[in-house]
Design a protein around this motif. Structure first.
Motif, PDB file in Angstrom:
ATOM      1  N   CYS A   9       0.853  -1.184   0.000  1.00 21.00           N
ATOM      2  CA  CYS A   9       0.000   0.000   0.000  1.00 21.00           C
ATOM      3  C   CYS A   9       0.897   1.245   0.000  1.00 21.00           C
ATOM      4  N   PRO A  10       0.330   2.439  -0.087  1.00 23.89           N
ATOM      5  CA  PRO A  10       1.164   3.644  -0.061  1.00 23.89           C
ATOM      6  C   PRO A  10       2.047   3.751   1.192  1.00 23.89           C
ATOM      7  N   MET A  11       1.527   3.362   2.349  1.00 21.97           N
ATOM      8  CA  MET A  11       2.345   3.420   3.570  1.00 21.97           C
ATOM      9  C   MET A  11       3.504   2.429   3.495  1.00 21.97           C
ATOM     10  N   CYS A  12       3.273   1.263   2.897  1.00 20.03           N
ATOM     11  CA  CYS A  12       4.350   0.275   2.711  1.00 20.03           C
ATOM     12  C   CYS A  12       5.454   0.855   1.830  1.00 20.03           C
ATOM     13  N   ILE A  13       5.058   1.519   0.760  1.00 26.74           N
ATOM     14  CA  ILE A  13       6.037   2.103  -0.163  1.00 26.74           C
ATOM     15  C   ILE A  13       6.837   3.193   0.542  1.00 26.74           C
ATOM     16  N   LEU A  14       6.166   4.027   1.333  1.00 29.42           N
ATOM     17  CA  LEU A  14       6.889   5.069   2.066  1.00 29.42           C
ATOM     18  C   LEU A  14       7.875   4.453   3.061  1.00 29.42           C
TER      19      LEU A  14
ATOM     20  N   ASP B 295      -6.158   6.909  -3.191  1.00 27.91           N
ATOM     21  CA  ASP B 295      -6.283   8.287  -2.744  1.00 27.91           C
ATOM     22  C   ASP B 295      -5.166   9.108  -3.376  1.00 27.91           C
ATOM     23  N   PRO B 296      -5.116  10.391  -3.091  1.00 27.81           N
ATOM     24  CA  PRO B 296      -4.059  11.232  -3.696  1.00 27.81           C
ATOM     25  C   PRO B 296      -2.644  10.754  -3.367  1.00 27.81           C
ATOM     26  N   LEU B 297      -2.445  10.167  -2.167  1.00 28.76           N
ATOM     27  CA  LEU B 297      -1.120   9.686  -1.808  1.00 28.76           C
ATOM     28  C   LEU B 297      -0.675   8.571  -2.754  1.00 28.76           C
ATOM     29  N   GLU B 298      -1.579   7.625  -3.004  1.00 31.46           N
ATOM     30  CA  GLU B 298      -1.228   6.529  -3.917  1.00 31.46           C
ATOM     31  C   GLU B 298      -0.948   7.061  -5.314  1.00 31.46           C
TER      32      GLU B 298
ATOM     33  N   LEU C 221       2.464   8.813  -5.306  1.00 27.03           N
ATOM     34  CA  LEU C 221       3.575   7.866  -5.211  1.00 27.03           C
ATOM     35  C   LEU C 221       3.791   7.107  -6.512  1.00 27.03           C
ATOM     36  N   ASN C 222       2.715   6.733  -7.175  1.00 28.62           N
ATOM     37  CA  ASN C 222       2.826   5.950  -8.400  1.00 28.62           C
ATOM     38  C   ASN C 222       3.284   6.786  -9.597  1.00 28.62           C
TER      39      ASN C 222
END
Length: 154
Positions: free
Chosen positions: A33-38, A94-97, A100-101
């Motif tokens: 997920c986005p938190m995993c990527i961060l 969401d905007p974070l994903e 990040l992508n």
């Protein structure tokens, strides 16, 4: 123990954790997920700064920069655990994903840096802990080790 050795071991540990994350993603179908990527970016920061500190003439500076990355990782992993504890709050599509992508690293190495999962997804625990719990534990250990490097007297 020598500060350079500690920094090198921390860097290797961070790289090993990134390899484990790729294994879980590619062979156990655990989509990040986005938190995993961060958190992956934070582990990469720790590894790079610790390697630079171990190889250069200023291990305390490398350790300090690695410490900042590790503290960032603690914050990200803690927020990820908060999201998991509050199922209504998700960081899925969401905007974070989307942001990040669109980063160049997600385009150049999508297996490592593309966020395709949901933060609230419950994967089977590994030895009793969820992946964000393991990540938080790793960042805490790294932080303690880096504090010992940064504040060690000569």
């Amino acid at each position: 123990m020598n500060s350079r050795i500690v920094l090198f071991v921390i860097a290797l540990g961070s790289i090993a954790l990134l390899a484990l994350a790729l294994y879980l993603q590619l062979y156990q179908d655990m989509q990040p997920c986005p938190m995993c990527i961060l958190q992956r970016y934070a582990f990469i920061g720790v590894a790079i700064f610790c390697l630079l500190g171990a190889a250069g003439n200023a291990p305390k500076i490398g350790g300090g920069a690695g410490l900042i990355s590790s503290l960032s990782g603690i914050g990200i992993a803690s927020y990820h655990l908060w999201v998991k504890a509050h199922p209504g709050a998700s960081c899925g599509i969401d905007p974070l994903e989307t942001s990040l992508n669109r980063i160049a690293t997600a385009t150049l190495w999508p297996d490592m840096f593309r966020a395709d999962g949901m933060c609230s997804t419950d994967y089977a625990p590994i030895l009793g802990l969820s992946i964000p719990q393991w990540s938080l534990a790793a960042f805490v250990i790294i932080t303690l080790l880096l504090l010992s490097v940064v504040f060690r007297r000569r």
